[in-house]
Design an enzyme around this catalytic site. Structure first.
Site, PDB file in Angstrom:
ATOM      1  N   ASN A   1       0.857  -1.181   0.000  1.00  0.00           N
ATOM      2  CA  ASN A   1       0.000   0.000   0.000  1.00  0.00           C
ATOM      3  C   ASN A   1       0.893   1.230   0.000  1.00  0.00           C
ATOM      4  O   ASN A   1       1.339   1.702   1.043  1.00  0.00           O
ATOM      5  CB  ASN A   1      -0.918  -0.004   1.224  1.00  0.00           C
ATOM      6  CG  ASN A   1      -1.934  -1.121   1.132  1.00  0.00           C
ATOM      7  OD1 ASN A   1      -2.867  -1.053   0.350  1.00  0.00           O
ATOM      8  ND2 ASN A   1      -1.699  -2.180   1.896  1.00  0.00           N
ATOM      9  N   GLU A   2       1.151   1.727  -1.192  1.00  0.00           N
ATOM     10  CA  GLU A   2       2.070   2.848  -1.366  1.00  0.00           C
ATOM     11  C   GLU A   2       1.379   4.163  -1.021  1.00  0.00           C
ATOM     12  O   GLU A   2       0.140   4.190  -0.876  1.00  0.00           O
ATOM     13  CB  GLU A   2       2.546   2.882  -2.828  1.00  0.00           C
ATOM     14  CG  GLU A   2       3.289   1.642  -3.290  1.00  0.00           C
ATOM     15  CD  GLU A   2       4.679   1.494  -2.675  1.00  0.00           C
ATOM     16  OE1 GLU A   2       4.991   2.188  -1.685  1.00  0.00           O
ATOM     17  OE2 GLU A   2       5.467   0.672  -3.175  1.00  0.00           O
TER      18      GLU A   2
END
Ligand code: F6R
Length: 635
Positions: free
Chosen positions: A156-157
């Site tokens: 989850n950037e």
């Protein structure tokens, strides 16, 4: 030893190994508790370098303590996309190699996102089904997480929302740079991944986030103390009801609890803490130590220290002298000089010095200036290269040597069928689709030999006697793959044997923990364990152990116990010694998060240390190498 336990949820440990054992034991307790009530334990698992010691410990508990995984269901966080499960970099393979192949988990209870789907619709459907499967088994009981330098959890950037669920994502550029360590170059790193979402992670009943090494310090600080925002997805954990953070000291070093504890609470003012506070005060005010005033202390949260020590003048002098005494141009001690205020003893002279270098170039990169001085000042300098470093040589570079040897043999009329066959084998391997193929052993051996000769060349240049070089080839490293084995008894025994044989008066070792594959961490642990076991030997009473850093990160000024000045000429000599490692020049295979070459990083860090001393009011030097003593006797 547990260093600090600030009211949960942050636990800070001296070493990652102790922290990993604690996490593993938490997982084991959960599995056992669930078993007792006839239930399944549902684990959320991570990959990457952070959880490796946790998995090693779980495997050990399975083997030695009969910990069973029969009642365990697992869901992994993520997988690269596209990615075949048998590829070396696949998280399927990672999990099998580090955990699943070694325990009795039922294959049908393992879930890892699929990296092989072809259409967008099939991926979407798959992700939806992944979420449903987690819900069907009652949700995740305990989710373990690492953290990326972007602040990602799972993949989850930055930009990931609180509501995000399992989905296909685009990897951040920083993440892809960091992944070059596994892919031999950024262009090979997939652009996408399938990852559980933030909301999937937050639904877990318990969450454990772990981070090790100086390289994580900055993002750890932002994750813990930063505003909750999708720009640093790990900040979303701040809202979770049952999250525990496990850090080693270097990863926690930017947290206020560690960096400026005096701003949070009343503390014990030992010499190190006073030094830290004064260096910090100088930094924030931009003033040298001896110019700090009572007001400076009072107005910046240090009135408690001022009251304890009476006056700024007294504190300033105390710290100034301490820092002054760390500086020495005599890293092996100055013969016939008063050594009461010097970091090293004046006797014996000359000393037998044993420098441990994890990879074949860490010695010159991290302490080349000091090594040159030790040789020049007449000490018996030995260098022990702990691992071969063979995976860090590009295939093409090694092939050129084979090709040269074949052509040269032909030129001087020497027939060498074996060499020609080898060259052809390597060429065929390089031209093939290498996925799933292991490189020929001969290629790996050639790479190791090349690095060995480079180390010999660097030592010749520095004046180290060739018979004092020890190529240890520690077995944990020799897997032929980027993935290494855990530290084994054989690694410790080899280290003990060398120490016993040399009985050094001084040992230097790499105390940095941020190298991309964790090799330095294992090398450090091998020496720590060897010295712990040998500490009752008589020779160790007369032995000091110094830790260096350099290729990846430098020590904090307040921690430094020996600072060796380097003149402009010595710095150029050090650069030349690093240049002897030609296979690592002009773009290395595993640069980590820093795009500069090693010699540039080393020079910048050494110059930076000197500048910091200068700013504090010490003498101005071109550059400095810094060391911290490891008090192995009183650990
Ligand atoms: C791995 C994962 C990532 C890593 C993170 C840290 O499954 O989801 O979030 O935990 O990139 O990686 P390491 O541990 O290699 O520093």
């Amino acid at each position: 030893m547990e260093k600090t336990s600030i009211e949960s949820p942050i636990e800070i440990f001296e070493h990652s190994l102790e922290a990993s054992k604690k996490i593993a034991s938490r997982i084991a307790q959960l599995i056992i508790a669930k078993k007792e009530v006839g239930q399944m334990a549902v684990l959320g698992l991570a990959t990457g370098s952070s959880p490796i010691e946790v998995y090693n410990e779980l495997v050990r508990m399975h083997r030695e303590e009969a910990l069973s995984f029969q009642n365990v269901i697992t869901f992994n966080l993520d997988e690269y996309f596209p990615m075949a499960p048998d590829r070396e970099q696949s998280y399927h393979r990672f999990m099998n190699e580090y955990l699943f192949d070694h325990v009795d988990i039922l294959p049908e209870n393992i879930h890892i996102p699929d990296g092989t789907l072809t259409s967008v619709e099939s991926v979407n459907k798959y992700c939806q089904a992944y979420e449903e499967k987690i819900d069907e088994v009652g949700g995740i009981d305990l989710q373990i997480l690492g953290i990326g330098r972007t602040g990602h959890i799972g993949f989850n950037e930055p930009g990931s929302t609180l509501e995000s669920i399992t989905r296909l994502v685009t990897l951040d550029n920083k993440t892809r740079v960091d992944a070059t360590k596994d892919f031999f170059g950024k262009h090979n790193v997939p652009k996408n991944a399938v990852t559980m979402g933030i909301s999937t992670i937050l639904k877990s009943k318990q969450v454990v986030l772990m981070a090790w090494g100086e390289g994580k310090a900055e993002i750890v600080e932002r994750a813990i103390n930063g505003h909750m925002s999708s720009q640093v997805p790990a900040t979303f954990l701040q809202n979770h009801m049952n999250v525990t953070y496990y850090f080693d000291m270097p990863a926690a070093s930017e947290l206020a609890q560690v960096k400026t504890p005096w701003l949070l609470d009343s503390i014990t003012w030992d010499a190190l803490m006073v030094r830290k506070a004064v260096v910090w005060l100088c930094e924030i005010l931009g003033k040298p130590i001896l110019t700090l005033t009572n007001e400076d202390y009072n107005e910046n949260g240090l009135s408690e220290l001022l009251t304890k020590r009476d006056s700024a003048y007294k504190i300033n002098i105390e710290v100034f002298n301490q820092l002054q005494h760390t500086i020495t141009g005599w890293p092996g001690g100055k013969p016939n000089a008063d050594d009461s205020q010097r970091p090293e003893r004046n006797t014996p002279f000359p000393k037998r010095t044993l420098i441990f270098s994890p990879h074949p170039d860490d010695d010159v990169i991290s302490m080349g200036g000091t090594l040159l001085r030790l040789v020049e000042q007449g000490h018996e300098v030995h260098v022990a290269y702990q691992v071969s470093g063979n995976i860090a040589v590009f295939d093409e570079y090694a092939y050129n040597y084979l090709d040269f040897m074949c052509d040269y043999n032909q030129m001087i009329d020497v027939k060498n069928e074996k060499l020609i066959a080898l060259r052809d084998e390597v060429r065929d391997y390089m031209q093939s689709d290498q996925s799933g193929n292991k490189a020929p052993d001969a290629l790996r051996e050639l790479k190791g030999q090349l690095r060995k000769n480079e180390a010999k060349a660097a030592c010749r240049y520095c004046g180290v006697d060739e018979k004092n070089l020890h190529f240890m080839n520690l077995p944990f490293y020799e897997t032929g793959e980027v993935k290494k084995k855990p530290l084994g008894e054989e690694d410790i025994q080899l280290t003990m044997e060398l120490l016993q044989e040399q009985q050094p008066h001084q040992v230097f070792l790499a105390g940095d923990l941020s190298d991309p594959h964790g090799t330095h961490r294992v090398c450090l642990e091998a020496i720590f364990e060897a010295m712990r076991r040998l500490k009752n030997e008589a020779w160790t009473d007369n032995c000091k152990v110094w830790m260096y850093r350099g290729a990846w990160q430098e020590w904090d000024i307040a921690d430094i116990e020996m600072a060796v000045p380097i003149s402009p000429e010595e710095l150029m000599k050090k650069r030349q010694a690093i240049f002897r490692h030609q296979s690592q020049k002009d773009g290395v295979a595993f640069p980590g998060s820093d795009a500069r070459e090693f010699w540039q990083r080393a020079e910048d860090r050494n110059r930076h240390t000197a500048r910091q001393y200068d700013k504090l009011g010490m003498a101005q030097y071109e550059a400095m190498e810094a060391f911290v003593e490891w008090d192995f006797k009183n650990e």
